[in-house]
Write an enzyme that holds these catalytic residues in place. Structure first.
Site, PDB file in Angstrom:
ATOM      1  N   SER A 124      12.606   1.167   8.607  1.00 17.58           N
ATOM      2  CA  SER A 124      12.170   0.588   9.887  1.00 17.58           C
ATOM      3  C   SER A 124      13.425   0.118  10.607  1.00 17.58           C
ATOM      4  O   SER A 124      14.474  -0.072   9.979  1.00 17.58           O
ATOM      5  CB  SER A 124      11.246  -0.600   9.595  1.00 17.58           C
ATOM      6  OG  SER A 124      11.045  -1.377  10.761  1.00 17.58           O
ATOM      7  N   TYR A 126       8.629  -8.135   4.718  1.00 15.97           N
ATOM      8  CA  TYR A 126       8.786  -6.753   5.187  1.00 15.97           C
ATOM      9  C   TYR A 126      10.280  -6.417   5.323  1.00 15.97           C
ATOM     10  O   TYR A 126      10.729  -5.341   4.917  1.00 15.97           O
ATOM     11  CB  TYR A 126       8.072  -6.625   6.540  1.00 15.97           C
ATOM     12  CG  TYR A 126       7.935  -5.219   7.077  1.00 15.97           C
ATOM     13  CD1 TYR A 126       7.091  -4.294   6.481  1.00 15.97           C
ATOM     14  CD2 TYR A 126       8.635  -4.833   8.221  1.00 15.97           C
ATOM     15  CE1 TYR A 126       6.949  -3.015   7.004  1.00 15.97           C
ATOM     16  CE2 TYR A 126       8.491  -3.551   8.748  1.00 15.97           C
ATOM     17  CZ  TYR A 126       7.643  -2.647   8.134  1.00 15.97           C
ATOM     18  OH  TYR A 126       7.508  -1.380   8.656  1.00 15.97           O
TER      19      TYR A 126
HETATM   20  N1  LIG Z   1       4.047   1.980  13.021  1.00 16.60           N
HETATM   21  C1  LIG Z   1       5.202   1.371  13.165  1.00 16.60           C
HETATM   22  O1  LIG Z   1       5.458   0.734  14.190  1.00 16.60           O
HETATM   23  C2  LIG Z   1       6.265   1.475  12.089  1.00 16.60           C
HETATM   24  C3  LIG Z   1       7.559   1.066  12.408  1.00 16.60           C
HETATM   25  C4  LIG Z   1       8.546   1.122  11.446  1.00 16.60           C
HETATM   26  C5  LIG Z   1       8.243   1.595  10.184  1.00 16.60           C
HETATM   27  N2  LIG Z   1       6.981   1.977   9.890  1.00 16.60           N
HETATM   28  C6  LIG Z   1       6.724   2.446   8.527  1.00 16.60           C
HETATM   29  O2  LIG Z   1       6.124   3.723   8.562  1.00 16.60           O
HETATM   30  C7  LIG Z   1       5.347   3.926   7.376  1.00 16.60           C
HETATM   31  C8  LIG Z   1       3.993   4.473   7.781  1.00 16.60           C
HETATM   32  O3  LIG Z   1       3.318   3.478   8.564  1.00 16.60           O
HETATM   33  P1  LIG Z   1       2.271   3.844   9.714  1.00 16.60           P
HETATM   34  O4  LIG Z   1       2.792   3.305  10.967  1.00 16.60           O
HETATM   35  O5  LIG Z   1       1.907   5.274   9.615  1.00 16.60           O
HETATM   36  O6  LIG Z   1       1.059   2.885   9.301  1.00 16.60           O
HETATM   37  P2  LIG Z   1      -0.359   3.200   8.674  1.00 16.60           P
HETATM   38  O7  LIG Z   1      -0.877   1.869   8.247  1.00 16.60           O
HETATM   39  O8  LIG Z   1      -1.152   4.037   9.575  1.00 16.60           O
HETATM   40  O9  LIG Z   1       0.011   4.088   7.395  1.00 16.60           O
HETATM   41  C9  LIG Z   1       0.412   3.534   6.178  1.00 16.60           C
HETATM   42  C10 LIG Z   1      -0.276   4.336   5.080  1.00 16.60           C
HETATM   43  O10 LIG Z   1       0.171   3.828   3.820  1.00 16.60           O
HETATM   44  C11 LIG Z   1      -0.981   3.794   2.979  1.00 16.60           C
HETATM   45  N3  LIG Z   1      -0.797   2.869   1.863  1.00 16.60           N
HETATM   46  C12 LIG Z   1      -0.762   1.514   1.900  1.00 16.60           C
HETATM   47  N4  LIG Z   1      -0.633   1.033   0.651  1.00 16.60           N
HETATM   48  C13 LIG Z   1      -0.571   2.106  -0.176  1.00 16.60           C
HETATM   49  C14 LIG Z   1      -0.429   2.270  -1.575  1.00 16.60           C
HETATM   50  N5  LIG Z   1      -0.343   1.217  -2.400  1.00 16.60           N
HETATM   51  N6  LIG Z   1      -0.366   3.522  -2.071  1.00 16.60           N
HETATM   52  C15 LIG Z   1      -0.473   4.592  -1.259  1.00 16.60           C
HETATM   53  N7  LIG Z   1      -0.621   4.513   0.072  1.00 16.60           N
HETATM   54  C16 LIG Z   1      -0.667   3.273   0.591  1.00 16.60           C
HETATM   55  C17 LIG Z   1      -2.120   3.374   3.891  1.00 16.60           C
HETATM   56  O11 LIG Z   1      -3.373   3.648   3.321  1.00 16.60           O
HETATM   57  C18 LIG Z   1      -1.812   4.182   5.141  1.00 16.60           C
HETATM   58  O12 LIG Z   1      -2.419   5.451   5.123  1.00 16.60           O
HETATM   59  C19 LIG Z   1       5.303   2.581   6.662  1.00 16.60           C
HETATM   60  O13 LIG Z   1       6.222   2.589   5.595  1.00 16.60           O
HETATM   61  C20 LIG Z   1       5.748   1.597   7.739  1.00 16.60           C
HETATM   62  O14 LIG Z   1       6.346   0.440   7.191  1.00 16.60           O
HETATM   63  C21 LIG Z   1       5.967   1.937  10.810  1.00 16.60           C
END
Ligand SMILES: NC(=O)c1ccc[n+]([C@@H]2O[C@H](COP(=O)([O-])OP(=O)(O)OC[C@H]3O[C@@H](n4cnc5c(N)ncnc54)[C@H](O)[C@@H]3O)[C@@H](O)[C@H]2O)c1
Length: 246
Positions: free
Chosen positions: A141, A154
Site C-alpha cells: 500500500s 495496517y
Molecule cells: N482498496 C484500496 O484502497 C487499497 C489500497 C492499498 C492497498 N490495498 C490492498 O489491496 C489488497 C486487496 O484489497 P481490496 O482493495 O481488493 O479489498 P477487498 O476487501 O475487496 O479484497 C480483499 C480480499 O481479501 C480476502 N481476505 C481477507 N482475509 C482473508 C484471509 N484470511 N484469507 C484469504 N483471503 C482473505 C477478502 O475476502 C477479500 O476478497 C489488500 O491487501 C489491501 O490491503 C487496497
C-alpha cells in the site's frame, strides 16, 4: 489491445474473489492464462470462477493456514506450470494506538496481511522452481511507503510486506524467481467501506489526480510484473496511486 502473454501459464491469486484480485483474475484469463482464485469468500469466489470458465478455479483459502496454501498450490499445479503468485488477501480496520481492542486488532492484521504473505511465498516457491521461473507480486500500500492516521496495525504489516519482498527477492533471484511489491493508493473497492462517505471524500480531496483508482488500473501494473515484460525487475516497489506519493 489484448495479448496472449500468459498463454500456457497458471497463476495463484490470494484474496481474489473480488476487488483488486478479482480484476487481476479477469485480466490474466483475458490474456490467455489460467488462475486459481483463493479466498475465504466462497460464494463470490465460485461465482467469479464460473464467470471466467475453464481457465479459472476457486479454492477456499484462508491465508493464515499453511495446509490450505498447500491445497491451493496443488490445485494450481494440476492446471499446468505455475508461473506466479499474487498476495492480495488483506484486511484494513482503522485502529488507534489506544483502542480497547488494539492488541487483538494488531495481531489480526499481522496474521492475515503479514504471515499470510510469508506463507504464500513459502508455499509457492517449489512449484515456481519446477516451472523453471516465476514472479511473485506482493500487494502492499502507499501506507507501506509512509503511513496514515489510525493505521498503526495496517502500517506495520504493509511495511513488513515491502521488507519481506526485498528479502525474498534477494534469496530467490538464483532460482529465476522475481519478487516485487505494488503500493496502491486509495482504490475503489469494498475495502474503503470501513470509512464513512465524508472520510472518503476528504481522502479523495488529497489525491493529486482528484479521484480514486480502479481495480483494473492496479491489475495493469500487477500483470506487467507477472509478465516477461518486467524480466529485469526484482525487489522493486511501485506505487499506483494518482500521485499520492508526491
Ligand atoms: N482498496 C484500496 O484502497 C487499497 C489500497 C492499498 C492497498 N490495498 C490492498 O489491496 C489488497 C486487496 O484489497 P481490496 O482493495 O481488493 O479489498 P477487498 O476487501 O475487496 O479484497 C480483499 C480480499 O481479501 C480476502 N481476505 C481477507 N482475509 C482473508 C484471509 N484470511 N484469507 C484469504 N483471503 C482473505 C477478502 O475476502 C477479500 O476478497 C489488500 O491487501 C489491501 O490491503 C487496497
Amino acid at each position: 489491445m489484448q495479448t496472449r502473454r500468459f498463454a500456457g501459464r497458471v497463476f495463484l491469486l490470494s484474496g481474489a474473489a473480488r476487488g483488486l484480485g478479482g480484476a487481476q483474475a479477469r485480466r490474466i484469463v483475458a490474456d490467455g492464462g489460467s488462475v486459481v482464485i483463493g479466498d475465504v469468500l466462497v460464494q463470490a469466489g465460485q461465482a467469479l470462477a464460473a464467470e471466467l470458465g475453464p481457465a479459472a478455479q476457486f479454492v477456499e483459502l484462508d491465508v493464515t493456514e499453511p495446509d490450505q496454501w498447500q491445497r491451493a498450490v496443488a490445485a494450481a499445479q494440476a492446471m499446468g506450470p505455475v508461473h506466479g503468485l499474487v498476495n492480495n488477501a488483506g484486511v484494513y480496520a482503522p485502529v488507534p494506538l489506544q483502542a480497547d481492542d488494539g492488541l487483538a486488532q494488531f495481531e489480526r492484521h499481522v496474521r492475515i496481511n503479514q504471515t499470510g504473505v510469508f506463507l504464500g511465498m513459502r508455499s509457492v516457491v517449489p512449484a515456481l522452481k519446477s516451472s523453471g521461473a516465476g514472479s511473485i507480486v506482493n500487494i502492499s500500500s502507499t501506507v507501506g511507503l509512509r503511513s496514515a492516521p489510525n493505521a498503526i496495525a495496517y502500517t506495520a504489516t504493509k511495511w513488513a510486506v515491502r521488507g519481506m519482498t526485498k528479502a525474498a527477492a534477494l534469496e530467490l533471484v538464483r532460482d529465476q524467481i522475481r519478487v516485487n511489491s505494488v503500493h496502491p493508493g486509495p482504490i475503489d473497492t469494498d475495502m474503503l467501506s470501513v470509512r464513512t462517505a465524508e472520510q472518503n471524500q476528504a481522502r479523495i480531496a488529497q489525491i493529486p489526480m482528484g479521484r480514486l483508482g480502479t481495480a483494473e488500473e492496479v491489475a495493469n501494473l500487477v500483470c506487467f510484473l507477472l509478465s516477461d515484460e518486467s524480466r529485469y525487475m526484482t525487489g522493486s516497489e511501485l506505487a499506483v496511486d494518482g500521485g499520492c506519493a508526491l
